[in-house]
Write an enzyme that holds these catalytic residues in place. Structure first.
Site, PDB file in Angstrom:
ATOM      1  N   CYS A 155       9.692  15.665  37.036  1.00 56.68           N
ATOM      2  CA  CYS A 155       9.137  15.766  38.513  1.00 56.68           C
ATOM      3  C   CYS A 155       8.688  15.044  39.512  1.00 56.68           C
ATOM      4  CB  CYS A 155       7.940  16.790  38.645  1.00 56.68           C
ATOM      5  SG  CYS A 155       7.922  17.433  39.716  1.00 56.68           S
ATOM      6  N   CYS A 169       2.286  17.063  38.404  1.00 56.38           N
ATOM      7  CA  CYS A 169       2.803  17.904  37.955  1.00 56.38           C
ATOM      8  C   CYS A 169       2.913  16.977  36.119  1.00 56.38           C
ATOM      9  CB  CYS A 169       3.923  18.332  38.133  1.00 56.38           C
ATOM     10  SG  CYS A 169       5.119  19.175  36.920  1.00 56.38           S
ATOM     11  N   CYS A 210       8.082  23.374  38.705  1.00 56.18           N
ATOM     12  CA  CYS A 210       8.381  23.704  37.724  1.00 56.18           C
ATOM     13  C   CYS A 210       8.462  24.455  36.788  1.00 56.18           C
ATOM     14  CB  CYS A 210       7.666  22.445  37.000  1.00 56.18           C
ATOM     15  SG  CYS A 210       8.724  20.726  37.499  1.00 56.18           S
ATOM     16  N   CYS A 236       3.508  22.145  37.904  1.00 58.04           N
ATOM     17  CA  CYS A 236       3.423  22.027  39.263  1.00 58.04           C
ATOM     18  C   CYS A 236       4.513  23.907  39.874  1.00 58.04           C
ATOM     19  CB  CYS A 236       4.417  21.723  40.182  1.00 58.04           C
ATOM     20  SG  CYS A 236       5.899  21.371  40.114  1.00 58.04           S
ATOM     21  N   HIS A 284       4.718  18.017  28.231  1.00 52.05           N
ATOM     22  CA  HIS A 284       6.450  16.784  29.408  1.00 52.05           C
ATOM     23  C   HIS A 284       7.287  17.017  28.655  1.00 52.05           C
ATOM     24  CE1 HIS A 284       7.508  14.092  31.866  1.00 52.05           C
ATOM     25  NE2 HIS A 284       8.588  13.545  31.005  1.00 52.05           N
ATOM     26  N   GLU A 285       7.585  16.230  26.752  1.00 56.66           N
ATOM     27  CA  GLU A 285       8.648  16.746  26.252  1.00 56.66           C
ATOM     28  C   GLU A 285       9.246  17.848  25.939  1.00 56.66           C
ATOM     29  OE1 GLU A 285      10.512  14.049  25.844  1.00 56.66           O
ATOM     30  OE2 GLU A 285       8.967  12.969  26.786  1.00 56.66           O
ATOM     31  N   HIS A 345      11.384  19.649  28.534  1.00 60.07           N
ATOM     32  CA  HIS A 345      12.504  19.083  28.647  1.00 60.07           C
ATOM     33  C   HIS A 345      13.419  20.080  27.880  1.00 60.07           C
ATOM     34  CE1 HIS A 345      12.118  15.739  30.671  1.00 60.07           C
ATOM     35  NE2 HIS A 345      10.841  14.763  29.688  1.00 60.07           N
TER      36      HIS A 345
END
Lengths: 188, 447
Positions: free
Chosen positions: A147, A152, A174, A171, A136-137, A140
């Site tokens: 999202c 996702c 993304c 997803c 996740h990070e 970015h």
């Protein structure tokens, strides 16, 4: 002649982690699979006291990110640091992690990932949470934002239960946005 | 989850940077200001949905900033950020129109939930306004009128492109008749017996636009009690008009691009592919090429839309059509209001020919509607037109477009007691355009 494109993501443990090296290598494999880059493990920060707020007894993640970006070797495309200390940014009580949007560095804290909402959290669940927060990070740093799709991996989770519920994948939206960013980086 | 344009006002750099970063990752468009004065300066050029304001700042206080913002733009949600010792000031701020206050440091979830609540609230207000305007538009639909060379060229172009199946992109300023041009293309096309389905992309928050376009299956989400057809499905055999296409999110651009490429789509929660049998006409008053450079519009989607494109001319470039248009609107509104007004005085017509009509044909239409209502005799006189209110008339020397526009804005705002929504409607422009104009012309509300 063009310089060789940067294609390495660095996973950078900060201090002693309660994670074995087998897990860190699994994490690297997943990072390589999702972002299509090579992944290495290398510590960058020897001490992080400079970012500690003695009143809050927490570490200021924005300062850690700045230091990580300054220390990262030139060949490195992105950095993901992992720490056990609790992180904060001013005005917020805590953050699970922080990243420079479209920038170089990101960091996650395992401090609150041990939280349990039912029985004791199993090692597998704990590691899965770390993996999700890490991707996740890092997402970015490739310009991806939160999202709305709850499954996702870029979905922002308000509660630890939501982290457990989301998948370990991007997803389709993304994926498209990540592929756009990869093309842009390749053309630089 | 929606996104908002947020301005963080705080004199501490580290707060601006870290909070700004957190909100950007959440998908919001963020700008920062280190003082109240800088915030007001930035608000002259940009309209923000939400302001996060630290109460204690050097120079202008957060409370003073709140008061100044509420005077010029009452619809902006201002959230005050305060330390434990300043709660009484925060309560004072609530009395002065602040949306909420947050005691720092606050839980990230608290901020996230609050921003979502504000976005939802603002979207509902926008939707209500859109539905009202849509109703009005429906009841007023007209064919295109004009004898000028500029419009004759547009008519000829429409004749040429109507029989094709190509996607069309219509550009042009607000109020120039992009919707009428789209309808004209549909009416002259082989699809004219099919539906003409309009979607105002700027009027829906993202999640509503998705279900509005694609429809949904029963059970697709909590509120989906029954299966509903989306506008793509309703446009089957006809034309889909995507108005304000420059306002849609990246995600929606990805979805629509896929529909245009694959010619099939799915309802939300649905598994059966539905054939996309419609022609697409899109319109915008935005510069999409600039939006591509700024990263807010996808290049591949742009080229998919921009197969044939043309621009609707502003009314100031075809002023010779004003008499014909004015007469047309006069008869229509006289009939609708049942008033015996049937002429426009020479003087009124001369003045209309001199005016620059920044809101284009829609502004002219609104001006005539108002004139018919206030007119005392059979003939419309200059004083009946909103553009000839005292503030406007008090500018005999400087007739530059900029000054004329400024005076007209003041006139309409005063006439509507500074109600932004009403004034924007009279001017035939949207609220954000009006806010921008107020700021650009440095107009302030009389005390």
């Amino acid at each position: 002649m063009n310089a060789r494109p940067k294609n390495t993501i660095l996973v950078s443990p900060v201090g002693d982690l309660d994670l074995d090296s087998e897990f860190l290598h699994e994490l690297c494999d997943k990072i390589s699979e999702i972002f299509g880059c090579e992944c290495e493990i290398m510590p960058l920060l020897k001490e992080i006291d400079f970012a500690r707020d003695p009143v809050r007894d927490q570490h200021h993640s924005t300062l850690l990110l700045e230091r990580l970006s300054a220390l990262a070797p030139h060949r490195v495309l992105k950095v993901l640091a992992i720490t056990t200390v609790d992180l904060f940014i001013p005005v917020l009580t805590y953050v699970y992690g922080e990243a420079q949007l479209g920038g170089k560095s990101s960091i996650i804290s395992t401090y609150r990932l041990q939280e349990t909402h039912s029985a004791k959290v199993t090692p597998a669940t704990y590691q899965c949470r770390i993996l999700k927060e890490a991707i996740h990070e890092l997402g970015h740093t490739f310009g991806l934002r939160h999202c709305p799709n709850e499954s996702c991996i870029m979905h922002y989770c308000r509660k630890i239960q939501d982290v457990d519920r989301k998948s370990t994948e991007l997803c389709r939206y993304c994926k498209v946005l990540l592929s756009d960013e990869m093309k842009r980086l390749a053309s630089e | 989850m929606g996104t908002a344009r947020i301005l963080i006002v705080d004199d501490e750099l580290i707060v601006r940077e870290s909070l700004g970063g957190w909100l950007e990752r959440d998908g919001h468009e963020v700008d920062t200001a280190q003082s109240g004065e800088e915030a007001l300066e930035k608000m002259k050029d940009t309209r923000f949905d939400i302001l996060l304001v630290d109460i204690k700042m050097e120079g202008m206080s957060g409370l003073d900033l709140l008061k100044a913002v509420k005077e010029t733009d009452p619809d902006v949600a201002v959230v005050m950020i305060t330390a434990y010792g300043s709660i009484s000031t925060a309560i004072e701020a609530m009395k002065n129109g602040a949306y909420e206050y947050l005691l720092k440091p606050f839980d990230p979830n608290e901020l996230g939930v609050l921003i979502e609540k504000i976005i939802e609230h603002q979207a509902q207000a926008l939707e209500t306004q859109f539905l009202r305007e849509q109703y009005k538009e429906r009841s007023r639909f007209e064919s295109m009128i004009g004898q000028s060379r500029a419009l004759q060229e547009i008519f000829s172009l429409i004749e040429d492109i109507a029989p094709t199946e190509s996607t069309v992109l219509i550009t042009g300023e607000t109020g120039t008749g992009k919707g009428l041009a789209a309808k004209a293309i549909h009416s002259k096309s082989p699809r004219h017996e099919g539906p003409f389905v309009v979607v105002n992309c700027g009027a829906f928050p993202e999640h509503l636009l998705e279900s509005e376009l694609f429809g949904y299956q029963k059970g697709a989400f909590t509120d989906a009690k029954t299966t509903k057809k989306g506008r793509l499905e309703l446009a089957h055999g006809g034309t889909l008009f995507l108005d304000e296409i420059g306002e849609i999110s990246m995600r929606m651009q990805i979805d629509l691009l896929r529909v245009l490429e694959d010619r099939v789509f799915y309802r939300l929660g649905g598994t059966q592919p539905i054939e996309a049998d419609f022609r697409v006409i899109a319109a915008t008053n935005k510069n999409l090429e600039k939006a591509i450079k700024e990263g807010s519009f996808r290049e591949d989607f742009y080229y998919r839309l921009n197969v044939i494109s043309f621009s609707m001319p502003p009314l100031r470039d075809h002023k010779e059509d004003i008499p014909l248009l004015a007469e047309h609107f006069l008869h229509r509104f006289a009939r609708e209001t049942n008033k015996p007004v049937d002429q426009i005085s020479r003087e009124a017509m001369d003045e209309m020919m001199l005016y620059e009509w920044p809101g284009n044909v829609r502004e002219l239409e609104n001006a005539i509607e108002r004139a018919v209502v206030v007119c005392k005799g059979r003939k419309i006189m200059p004083k009946d037109l909103p553009i000839f209110q005292p503030e406007y008339a008090a500018l005999p020397s400087d007739k530059s477009l900029k000054e004329v526009e400024r005076a007209h804005l003041i006139s309409v705002l005063n006439e509507n007691e500074w109600n932004i929504a009403k004034s924007a409607k009279v001017l035939g422009i949207d609220r954000s355009t009006l806010y921008n104009k107020i700021k650009r012309h440095n107009i302030s509300r009389p005390s």
